[in-house]
Every structure is written in C-alpha cells, then in structure tokens.
Design a protein around this motif. Structure first.
Motif, PDB file in Angstrom:
ATOM      1  N   VAL A 146       0.874  -1.180   0.000  1.00 40.70           N
ATOM      2  CA  VAL A 146       0.000   0.000   0.000  1.00 40.70           C
ATOM      3  C   VAL A 146       0.907   1.225   0.000  1.00 40.70           C
ATOM      4  O   VAL A 146       1.798   1.338   0.855  1.00 40.70           O
ATOM      5  N   PHE A 147       0.718   2.081  -0.975  1.00 41.84           N
ATOM      6  CA  PHE A 147       1.462   3.337  -1.045  1.00 41.84           C
ATOM      7  C   PHE A 147       0.563   4.425  -0.476  1.00 41.84           C
ATOM      8  O   PHE A 147      -0.444   4.805  -1.103  1.00 41.84           O
ATOM      9  N   TYR A 148       0.932   4.893   0.703  1.00 44.67           N
ATOM     10  CA  TYR A 148       0.109   5.887   1.400  1.00 44.67           C
ATOM     11  C   TYR A 148       0.699   7.276   1.152  1.00 44.67           C
ATOM     12  O   TYR A 148       1.806   7.577   1.594  1.00 44.67           O
ATOM     13  N   LEU A 149      -0.047   8.095   0.433  1.00 46.87           N
ATOM     14  CA  LEU A 149       0.413   9.458   0.134  1.00 46.87           C
ATOM     15  C   LEU A 149      -0.135  10.382   1.213  1.00 46.87           C
ATOM     16  O   LEU A 149      -1.336  10.663   1.251  1.00 46.87           O
ATOM     17  N   LYS A 150       0.764  10.801   2.080  1.00 40.32           N
ATOM     18  CA  LYS A 150       0.331  11.574   3.244  1.00 40.32           C
ATOM     19  C   LYS A 150       0.691  13.049   3.083  1.00 40.32           C
ATOM     20  O   LYS A 150       1.826  13.392   2.772  1.00 40.32           O
ATOM     21  N   ALA A 151      -0.328  13.890   3.283  1.00 36.53           N
ATOM     22  CA  ALA A 151      -0.081  15.345   3.297  1.00 36.53           C
ATOM     23  C   ALA A 151      -0.994  15.921   4.357  1.00 36.53           C
ATOM     24  O   ALA A 151      -2.054  15.356   4.651  1.00 36.53           O
ATOM     25  N   VAL A 176      -9.984  11.882   8.447  1.00 35.06           N
ATOM     26  CA  VAL A 176      -9.673  10.739   7.580  1.00 35.06           C
ATOM     27  C   VAL A 176      -8.166  10.457   7.648  1.00 35.06           C
ATOM     28  O   VAL A 176      -7.733   9.308   7.796  1.00 35.06           O
ATOM     29  N   GLY A 177      -7.368  11.514   7.572  1.00 34.19           N
ATOM     30  CA  GLY A 177      -5.903  11.371   7.628  1.00 34.19           C
ATOM     31  C   GLY A 177      -5.459  10.721   8.935  1.00 34.19           C
ATOM     32  O   GLY A 177      -4.532   9.895   8.936  1.00 34.19           O
ATOM     33  N   GLU A 178      -6.115  11.055  10.025  1.00 33.13           N
ATOM     34  CA  GLU A 178      -5.748  10.455  11.315  1.00 33.13           C
ATOM     35  C   GLU A 178      -6.006   8.947  11.306  1.00 33.13           C
ATOM     36  O   GLU A 178      -5.222   8.175  11.840  1.00 33.13           O
TER      37      GLU A 178
END
Ligand code: DGP
Length: 227
Positions: A146-151, A176-178
C-alpha cells in the motif's frame, strides 16, 4: 531498473518480472487530492512501457448498480445511513474480487486507486467503530503493498478549492488522515508512507524503486486475504 515510460528496454530485472507467476496487488491510499490518481497513472504507464502486464482499477467503481448508488450518495443526490453506505462501498469491492483474483493469477499487476482502507478511514472518520468498519473487508485479497500518500489537510487545501462531493471538507479530511495514520502504523509491514507534498517526480521515483523490488518478490508467493 524500470525505465521512464518513453524508453522501452529489457534488463535482467524486467525479464525476471515478466517470468513471474502472478501479478502484484498494489494499492494507493490517502486523503482526497493527495495525488493518488496522478501517481497511480504514472506507475501504470511505466509498467506498460516496460512490457509488464498491468491493469489500473479504482474504488469506488461507479459503473455497477451499487456503484451508481454510491455515486448518487457522493454527489449528494441521495442520502443513506452511514452504516448502509459503508456496507455498499465494501460490496462494491466484493463485486470485483473474483475478477481481481483471476487477473493476478494470470500474471497481471493491479494498480488500485483506493481500497478497503479508504472504506475504514472515511467511515471511522464519521464516528463509526473502527473494528466494525474493518469487518466486511475481511476475506478480500490482501495487497502486496500500500502506497500511502500523506499530506497535511492544510497542504491539501492549498492545492485549490475542494470540489462539491460529500467528503471534500477540510476538517473531515483531517479526521480521515488520522485514521490512515493509525492503519499505517498497524500495517507497517506492507504500508509505505510517502510525503505527498514533495515534487511529483521525486515521489514517482521512490514509488518505482519499491515496485521494482516488489514485483519479482511476490511473483511466486500465494495470494493472501485480509484478516
Ligand atoms: P474518489 O473517486 O477516489 O475521488 O473517491 C470518491 C470519494 O469516496 C472520496 O471522497 C473518498 C470516498 N471513498 C472512497 N472509498 C470509500 C469507502 O470505501 N468508504 C467511504 N465511506 N468513502 C469512500
């Protein structure tokens, strides 16, 4: 080494990938507008250009009858209880499980824009119980990566105004990000977190490096299920 999509070459690493028995299930996850669609498309193009069988997919798949109802919900033309829409998103993934399994076993790599983790993150962000949200996902095919793109939600806001769809609100995206962060720390063995605010080319080359190692490695491994 995988080459940029405009150069098609054959190297021992790529021959090894082509000789592999099954394709990899690679999932992109992240908040709305984190760059998943751009990055997943770039990866698809690169694999295609290197002769690796690949199929892009995205969830929700709005083309099925369940998908059409999901689309009505997302575009605010239909209201449904949180639990009902949650189970519909999950059913939308189950509709395609056999097709995904067959493709993987015949050697096609699937690059999937959103999967079960979006299901959990968006519903848990509304306040539904995390374990309850995860339960209907059990038994689906487990991704190899899983490639998680976090911003940060603020960075995402700076990318311009959110659209009109139901979940496109800054405070909701923060929650959602949390949940994604929580899943990422629990599933660290196959989740790869990336800084989605860096230049797209850097992000792409980091994703390519991991994909290049992953494809030959999983080719001889059996498929696993989410448990
Ligand atoms: P996209 O087509 O990737 O822009 O997704 C549409 C919206 O649906 C987006 O705000 C994320 C949300 N979403 C995607 N998958 C799920 C899911 O399984 N459950 C819920 N509740 N929302 C989801």
């Amino acid at each position: 080494m995988l080459q940029p999509s405009y150069i098609v070459i054959t190297t021992p690493a790529i021959d090894k990938m082509r000789a592999g028995k099954r394709g990899a299930l690679i999932v992109f996850e992240g908040c709305d507008r984190s760059g998943k669609t751009t990055q997943s498309s770039r990866l698809v193009e690169l694999l295609k250009a290197n002769g690796i069988p690949v199929l892009p997919m995205n969830f929700p798949d709005r083309s099925s009858s369940i998908g059409k109802d999901i689309n009505s919900y997302l575009t605010n033309s239909k209201d449904l209880p949180d639990e009902v829409i949650h189970l519909m998103f999950s059913a939308n993934r189950w509709e395609l499980v056999n097709q995904m399994k067959n493709k993987l076993l015949e050697g096609t790599t699937l690059i999937v824009d959103r999967y079960s983790y979006s299901g959990v993150a968006y519903s848990a962000a509304k306040g539904l119980n995390f374990d309850w949200c995860y339960a209907p996902e059990r038994g689906l095919i487990k991704p190899d990566a899983v490639f998680y793109l976090k911003a940060s939600a603020d960075d995402l806001t700076n990318r311009g105004k959110y659209g009109e769809e139901r979940y496109e609100k800054v405070e909701f995206q923060r929650r959602v990000g949390e949940v994604f962060d929580r899943i990422c720390s629990k599933e660290a063995s196959y989740w790869h977190q990336f800084n989605a605010s860096q230049p797209a080319d850097n992000l792409h080359s980091q994703i390519v490096t991991i994909t290049e190692e992953l494809l030959p490695k999983v080719a001889t491994q059996p498929l696993d299920k989410l448990s």
